[in-house]
Design an enzyme around this catalytic site. Structure first.
Site, PDB file in Angstrom:
ATOM      1  N   ASP A 204       0.833  -1.202   0.000  1.00 27.08           N
ATOM      2  CA  ASP A 204       0.000   0.000   0.000  1.00 27.08           C
ATOM      3  C   ASP A 204       0.872   1.258   0.000  1.00 27.08           C
ATOM      4  O   ASP A 204       0.608   2.208  -0.735  1.00 27.08           O
ATOM      5  CB  ASP A 204      -0.892  -0.035   1.257  1.00 27.08           C
ATOM      6  CG  ASP A 204      -1.640   1.268   1.477  1.00 27.08           C
ATOM      7  OD1 ASP A 204      -2.637   1.484   0.793  1.00 27.08           O
ATOM      8  OD2 ASP A 204      -1.205   2.067   2.334  1.00 27.08           O
TER       9      ASP A 204
ATOM     10  N   GLU B  53      -2.215  -5.707  -3.263  1.00 30.01           N
ATOM     11  CA  GLU B  53      -1.292  -4.864  -2.496  1.00 30.01           C
ATOM     12  C   GLU B  53      -0.138  -5.710  -1.936  1.00 30.01           C
ATOM     13  O   GLU B  53       1.021  -5.285  -1.972  1.00 30.01           O
ATOM     14  CB  GLU B  53      -2.027  -4.189  -1.328  1.00 30.01           C
ATOM     15  CG  GLU B  53      -2.917  -3.042  -1.763  1.00 30.01           C
ATOM     16  CD  GLU B  53      -3.536  -2.305  -0.589  1.00 30.01           C
ATOM     17  OE1 GLU B  53      -3.627  -1.072  -0.639  1.00 30.01           O
ATOM     18  OE2 GLU B  53      -3.938  -2.974   0.409  1.00 30.01           O
TER      19      GLU B  53
END
Lengths: 247, 247
Positions: free
Chosen positions: A67, A135
């Site tokens: 992220d 992610e």
């Protein structure tokens, strides 16, 4: 290293690893060095795996890392592509790109779910599993090959196919209508066909191809026919834009 | 390039640029290539500057970029240094490190305010100006030298001197008390002296040095005597830890 060890010490594992390695390579666009990072990126906490120090092996920490990497790569992209946008604009655009919904779409399009190791059936997971492992995959790339590979992967898999600033700003409402308009002006025939209609782990997926003057121009998969048509139209639109510019 | 052009074409600017370049180099720890990025990082919006396309020249967009780079570098650091921390722990630790208060402290310690170009007197700005230009400086480093230089700068200027996971976790309350305890145990004499007491743009700064057995061990500057003593104690504590480990 982990991968080589497994080839040397376990025949059955080496075959499995070989498939994982080659499938992964197609998605990554480069050779992974340490496949252990990627295995972790697809391990759900329900597997209850622990490393030698007793720390859990699952994708949650990698999600945090991925992220952060995604955030900085997208920030740098927007910074260079929108020189007139202020801090508020850049922040808003980034939020749209890294929205939960968008990340889920990215993970689903790459069909990352097939790699997931879990004790819970995939059908029981919500939509977010797709974005979460996407992610985590970025986090694994960072650990395995560093920031520049991570950046390249995000460019190839996120920015080029999906990040269209005009659309994000709401200036382009529908690529399908832009494409139809263009075909009518240029007196070209077009049609959309569903070539695939699958259900994967309870998730329906439609594959749509767009033909112009009888030639297939673009294909796309999505969770509804409408979305797949829009995505195929966008791809065709950009392909044609290049052709138009070349003339 | 911008820097070289100015040397060639303007004598008075070249002298100013030369001072900026050498001051900047001390802070960066490397040679900047394009000083224009750094000048932008210190330009406040009140300067009302525009580039040739009419876009405003000020640090606000660079702040967005620097914030993203800081976020990813700190994420990678915490990921590797806290192998047992879960996603929630990592997120919380990162928030503490990149807190507004902490960024202001970092900018103030580097005395970045002296570079700021603004039509408003510095004394009229709030505390956040220090953190804002610190983030913008990181954005400028990214544009000028790329991610790896950015990472190195954050390691040297943020992680090594300030990021102490034990303290962030609240396990260490005060380095001053740890140091005093250690001196008493080792039968060493210590004292703290204020060697500097300045007011810069309405902001008071104290410099404190810590001597042990008559030898200056660490110096630190902060906005209060107490904070400067704590910072000097932390530096001394880590210096001694290394010595202890070497024995």
């Amino acid at each position: 290293m982990g991968f080589i060890n497994k080839i040397l010490f376990s025949k059955s594992r080496s075959h499995e690893d070989g498939i994982f390695f080659s499938d992964l390579k197609k998605i990554l666009g480069f050779d992974p060095i340490n496949t252990d990072y990627y295995k972790k990126a697809f391990t759900h906490r329900s597997s209850n795996k622990l490393d030698e120090k007793g720390n859990p092996i699952n994708y949650e920490r990698l999600e945090f890392l991925g992220d952060a990497m995604l955030g900085s790569v997208i920030a740098a992209h927007l910074f260079s592509k929108a020189p007139g946008g202020d801090e508020g604009y850049l922040t808003k655009m980034r939020s749209k790109i890294v929205s939960r919904e968008h990340l889920n779409e990215l993970g689903r399009d790459l069909n990352l779910a097939k790699f997931i190791e879990s004790k819970i059936p995939l059908a029981h997971f919500g939509e977010n599993i797709h974005g979460n492992v996407f992610e985590a995959l970025i986090g694994a790339i960072y650990l395995d090959r560093g920031y520049l590979f991570c950046e390249k992967f995000i460019h190839t898999r996120v920015i080029i196919p999906y990040v269209d600033i005009a659309k994000l700003e709401g200036k382009v409402i529908s690529y399908k209508s832009l494409l139809i308009e263009w075909c009518q002006k240029e007196k070209k025939h077009f049609h959309y066909d569903v070539f695939e209609d699958n259900a994967l782990d309870g998730q329906r997926l439609y594959g749509v191809k767009l033909s112009i003057n009888g030639k297939v121009i673009a294909k796309a998969r999505a969770t509804s026919k409408k979305k797949a048509e829009e995505k195929a139209s966008q791809r065709a639109y950009f392909a044609f834009q290049e052709k138009i510019n070349r003339k």
